[in-house]
Structures are given as structure tokens and as C-alpha cells.
Design an enzyme around this catalytic site. Structure first.
Site, short mmCIF file in Angstrom:
data_model
loop_
_atom_site.label_atom_id
_atom_site.label_comp_id
_atom_site.label_asym_id
_atom_site.label_seq_id
_atom_site.Cartn_x
_atom_site.Cartn_y
_atom_site.Cartn_z
N PHE A 202 19.18 -7.66 34.88
CA PHE A 202 18.09 -7.00 34.19
C PHE A 202 17.54 -5.78 34.90
O PHE A 202 16.86 -4.96 34.29
CB PHE A 202 16.92 -7.99 33.99
N LYS A 226 28.29 -7.86 28.74
CA LYS A 226 27.30 -8.90 28.49
C LYS A 226 26.00 -8.43 29.16
O LYS A 226 25.79 -8.62 30.34
CB LYS A 226 27.75 -10.24 29.08
N GLU A 229 19.95 -10.69 28.75
CA GLU A 229 19.15 -10.98 27.55
C GLU A 229 17.70 -10.54 27.72
O GLU A 229 16.96 -10.45 26.74
CB GLU A 229 19.21 -12.48 27.23
N SER A 280 22.78 -12.86 41.16
CA SER A 280 22.44 -13.68 42.32
C SER A 280 23.70 -14.15 43.04
O SER A 280 24.78 -14.27 42.43
CB SER A 280 21.62 -14.90 41.88
N CYS A 336 18.72 -4.56 44.57
CA CYS A 336 19.45 -5.15 45.69
C CYS A 336 19.43 -4.26 46.92
O CYS A 336 19.78 -4.71 48.01
CB CYS A 336 20.89 -5.45 45.28
N GLU A 433 16.39 -14.25 49.93
CA GLU A 433 16.09 -13.16 49.01
C GLU A 433 14.87 -13.50 48.16
O GLU A 433 14.84 -14.52 47.47
CB GLU A 433 17.29 -12.89 48.10
#
Length: 555
Positions: A202, A226, A229, A280, A336, A433
Site C-alpha cells: 500500500f 495484484k 486492496e 513484509s 522500507c 520493524e
């Protein structure tokens, strides 16, 4: 990947026009010079706006937007307000089969185009992205929560990879070399893989998809994306721009879903030749392992715990403080490459720390230039708060700046810049993280202690040293255990043509090659090696030394 309650959506008179104009963003004001600024009076939607019909984000398959076979949708939520701003499709296994079949059918004709012809289409797309940059940025602000400056940078950086892909006809040319006596010549050429899949997060709705999409297309592959969402609206609009640029039906597919089993079936589909994943570390490891078991090419980028080392006796205090704040608080820390740990060395450590706290405390919530937006959802907010609470209440760390005060009534997921001074480098917040606007600070007694902490980090994404002494900088740059390094640059993102990716053997990277630049060109193509020998018209005696390594035509 989480499952959310779904519902049926109405498609009455849905003709799929351009998704939005800036006028439909109630909390963005378009100024006379065509720039966008936040409208504080509209950060909370009115009842009339809440009742307005919201967009439906469907799959994009074979050049048209189509409903999922499930006819199920989940809400897309504006993280700044908590309001539902769209409904996104929840695809099932049937949609996977339809999407892959369309991509397979489109592949032969797309592959048959020359690489220059494919690059020409990408040049048209690059131009369209520039023309619609403000519109795309407004979508990013709405669904992701970035400030407008960061959203425009998201678009510009993604389009930089598109620009790089336009140069592939010059970069992907094969090599030719006479290798032996008797007119033996070797040459190589690149061929596309076929149907490839990219699964994206996202945090950068345009840039991360463009790490792979333009390179994969110009190299001749058909591409299934993909999207997250949580942020499907930007790439929905991009699909329309790709079509306008001349990308044929089936060459690009957008498959919307939040169902792990459906995503897994897409990865496992026998017609899918390669998979890229960004997200992740646990899921990156799982995707890479699954692809490896299927002998399928995969690049999977995981999480990060990026360390900054400030040599306070030789760095410029004010510019270093400004850069550190931008690194850990920019994009609400949801990238990141964001700074996560600051290791201080030297007599001026307190002066630098005081400056960092002062600059971070001055940041205001919002989506305007210089402001900081919300985190993406309630789950992220709660995770960040958990780390802060554990560090301060259980580990004895000192809270220098508490961003939790931003979370006021009125909706949205707001947490401000947070700075924690740790007494132990073993605190969970120092090692795991967090993915939020949090900076863990630890004062080191020596360079060696700083390197032990950084090297013990299980991630291997990025690191930076702050100093004005070149020799000091080189000492750290030679010893960091990360693959993207900076000197006085807290967000050391490689720019094209250099590739992006973490260090093999860490939690930051799994699979094959890097994801952009020449790593992307290599990933999305096969090298075909050809060795030829054409008999001479007449056998002319030669005194050339006999080539013992030449097997052709000899037993």
C-alpha cells in the site's frame, strides 16, 4: 493479507469514466497555479458527501473493467478521515483463471512486436503520466494519506522507472563475438518469459507497481498486477492511461482481491512464469519459498530496520538533523527506506538529538507540503502504539517526543513523529520493524559498538553515516551489513539505472536479482545463446593454430 467483511455492490449505469477529477476530493483545494493544498475545513466529510455514490474498483482484464465472479466488494478507507471512498472487488479463483487466460492470449502478439515498438508505447505512457501527475497524486493523497509533495514524488519516481524502460532498446541489445577459428561466432539475445505477476503493498500506490510494470512490458512480457486492496484507486486510473497509450487488451491485467488463497493460486498458476513481491518479510519468505519449490523465478522484497550512524563531532548538526527527521517521519515512516534506528557517537550527540526533537515536534498533521499524513489503518496504528508502550513502560526507554497525542476524535489514523531514547540495544523497538514515524535512538561508546549493533540487525536493506570526513565515512560504508548505503543521505534510494533491493541472506530480500534497473531487465528476460558456423564457399588452407576447445564438427 487480511480478510475483511464483504458485501455486494451495485453496478447501475457504471460506464467507467475517468475515475476522479480534483474537484471530487473535498479536502484538496486546486489553486490558480494548478497545485493542490489541503483544505482544513474539509478534512471531515459532510453528510451529503458521505452519502454520495462512491466509485467501484473492478478488475481490469482483457482491456475492460469487469466485476469479480464473486460480486463481492470491500471498502477502501481514507486513512485521514476514516470515511469509505470506494469499493474494491474481491476476486476468486475463477477470476484468476480468467485473468491468466487473457494474459496468455495476449502474449504472442505482444512478444512479436519489436522492443522498440513496445518502448514507443511506453514513451506515450510516460507522457500521459506527466500530464496527469496532479490527478494521480490527488488519488494517492486520498487513499494512502501521503502529503501532496510526497504523492507527487511517488508519481515522479515511478515515472523515472518508466523512462528507464524506454531506454531498454539500447540497453538490452545482445552481444556478438567471434570465438574460434573456422568462422565460429557466438551471440546472445533476450526473450520475454511470458505471463508475469507483481504483488505490491500500500505504501507507494504508483511507484512500487512501476518498479516492475514498465520493464516487464518493454521486455515483452504480459503483466498481472495484484494491487493492495487498501490503495486500488491509483492503479485503476493508471490502467486507463496505459490503454490510452496503446497497450493492447490483455497485456496488462489488474486483479483485485484481499484473499490469501486466491493470491496463492495466482502465484502457483502453471502459466505464470515469474513473480515479484514487495511487503513484509514473513510473506516475502513464503512467496519466495513457494516459487522456488515450483522452479519459478521470484524476487521478493521484505521489511527493513535501517540504521543511521551520526558522527556528531564531524557532521553538520543542523543539516543532519533535518535529513534524519525527513527520513524517519516522511511518508509517516511507512517506507522500507525510512530511518528506524539512530546511533549517536561523539561529544555533540545531545546537541544533535535536541535539534532532531525540535524539528520533529514542529511538524503538523495534514496532507499539505511539509505536513505529515496518517498511517494507513487502525491495525498499523495499534502496532506502532504497542512498540512505544513496551519500550517506555517495560524496557525503561525515555520518550522524548510522543506522537500519540495526534490521535484526536474525528476519524483517521493519526500518530505524530515519535522519538525514543533507549538504554538497551536489545529492546524490541530497536530490533523489529515498526513501520511508522518512530525513531529509536541509542548512544554508542565507539564506532565498533555502532557497527556491532548494525551488523546484528537481521534485516539488510539500508544504512547511512553522517560525517564531513571522507575517511570516517569510508570506514562505515565498508562495514555496513546492508545493500543500499548512504553518506549524509538518510533515504539512500538508488536512482535508475541502479537497481533497488536488499541484501541476500537477510530478512530484506529473497529470490532472484534486484527489482529495478539492470536487475529488472535480467529478471524479466531469458538470455538465449546462439553459436553459429557457416561453411566457407571454398576451403582455403589456413595456418591458424588448431583450437583444441572447439568441438563443432569434430569427434
Amino acid at each position: 493479507m487480511t480478510t475483511t467483511m464483504t458485501h455486494k455492490a451495485s453496478h447501475k449505469n457504471h460506464q467507467y469514466p475517468i475515475l476522479h477529477s480534483v474537484a471530487t476530493f473535498p479536502y484538496i483545494t486546486l489553486t490558480k497555479d494548478n497545485t493542490m493544498t489541503p483544505n482544513p475545513k474539509k478534512m471531515k466529510l459532510t453528510e451529503e458527501e458521505q452519502d454520495a455514490e462512491i466509485p467501484i474498483i473492478d478488475n481490469y482484464i482483457n482491456g475492460v473493467f469487469v466485476q469479480p465472479h464473486s460480486n463481492e466488494y470491500i471498502p477502501v478507507v481514507n486513512p485521514a478521515t476514516g470515511a469509505t471512498i470506494a469499493q474494491v472487488a474481491v476476486s476468486n479463483q475463477q477470476d484468476v483463471e480468467t485473468a491468466v487466460a487473457a494474459a496468455q492470449a495476449a502474449f504472442p502478439a505482444w512478444k512479436a512486436l519489436t522492443i522498440k515498438a513496445r518502448a514507443a508505447i511506453m514513451m506515450q505512457f510516460h507522457s500521459l503520466v506527466r500530464q496527469h501527475a496532479q490527478e494521480l497524486a490527488a488519488l494517492i493523497v486520498q487513499e494512502n494519506g501521503k502529503n501532496i509533495t510526497e504523492a507527487l514524488a511517488d508519481v515522479a519516481k515511478g515515472n523515472e522507472t518508466v523512462e528507464y524502460a524506454c531506454s531498454l532498446p539500447q540497453l538490452a541489445a545482445g552481444r556478438v563475438l567471434p570465438v574460434s577459428s573456422g568462422n565460429v561466432v557466438c551471440h546472445d539475445r533476450r526473450t520475454p518469459l511470458g505471463v508475469v505477476v507483481s504483488i505490491v503493498p500500500f505504501n507507494f500506490p504508483f511507484m512500487v507497481p512501476c518498479w516492475t510494470l514498465p520493464i516487464a512490458l518493454v521486455m515483452g512480457n504480459t503483466f498481472i498486477l495484484k494491487p493492495s486492496e487498501k490503495v486500488p484507486m491509483t492503479m485503476h486510473r493508471v490502467a486507463q492511461l496505459l490503454q490510452q497509450a496503446g497497450v493492447p487488451p490483455g497485456v496488462v491485467t489488474l486483479l483485485q482481491t484481499n484473499q490469501p488463497a486466491v493470491i496463492q493460486s495466482l502465484i502457483q498458476h502453471p502459466a505464470v512464469q515469474a513473480v515479484t513481491f514487495v511487503g513484509s518479510s514473513p510473506i516475502a519468505a513464503s512467496v519466495a519459498t513457494e516459487c522456488r519449490a515450483l522452479h519459478k523465478r521470484c524476487t521478493a522484497l521484505g521489511g527493513a530496520k535501517n540504521h543511521l550512524v551520526a558522527l556528531t563531532d564531524t557532521c553538520h548538526i543542523e543539516s543532519t538533523a533535518s535529513d534524519i527527521v525527513v527520513s524517519f517521519a516522511g511518508c509517516a515512516g511507512q517506507r522500507c527506506m525510512a530511518a528506524s534506528v539512530l546511533l549517536l557517537i561523539g561529544d555533540k550527540s545531545q546537541a544533535l538529538l535536541d535539534s532532531i526533537v525540535k524539528k520533529a515536534a514542529a511538524i503538523q498533521p495534514g496532507t499539505g507540503p511539509g505536513q505529515m499524513g496518517p498511517v494507513i489503518d487502525e491495525r498499523s496504528y495499534q502496532k506502532i502504539c504497542k512498540y512505544i508502550q513496551e519500550a517506555t513502560e517495560q524496557c525503561g526507554a525515555t520518550l522524548l517526543l510522543d506522537g500519540r497525542t495526534w490521535n484526536q476524535e474525528g476519524g483517521g489514523h493519526w500518530i505524530g513523529p515519535t522519538i525514543v531514547l533507549h538504554q538497551s540495544s536489545e529492546d524490541a523497538m530497536m530490533k523489529e520493524e515498526v513501520f511508522g514515524p518512530c525513531l529509536s535512538v541509542y548512544k554508542c561508546a565507539s564506532w565498533e559498538e555502532a557497527m556491532r549493533i548494525e551488523n546484528a540487525n537481521p534485516f539488510g536493506n539500508a544504512a547511512c553515516v553522517y560525517t564531513t570526513n571522507g575517511g570516517h565515512a569510508e570506514w562505515f560504508l565498508e562495514r555496513f551489513r546492508a545493500s543500499m548505503l548512504g553518506c549524509n543521505i538518510g533515504i539512500p534510494v538508488p536512482r535508475e539505472p541502479f537497481s533497488f533491493g536488499g541484501l541476500y541472506g537477510t530478512l530484506s530480500k529473497y529470490g532472484d536479482m534486484d527489482i529495478t534497473g539492470d536487475g529488472g531487465m535480467e529478471f524479466f528476460s531469458n538470455r538465449i545463446k546462439v553459436t553459429t558456423r557457416w561453411p566457407a564457399v571454398e576451403d582455403v588452407p589456413t595456418t591458424t593454430t588448431h583450437d583444441m576447445a572447439h568441438f563443432a564438427g569434430r569427434m
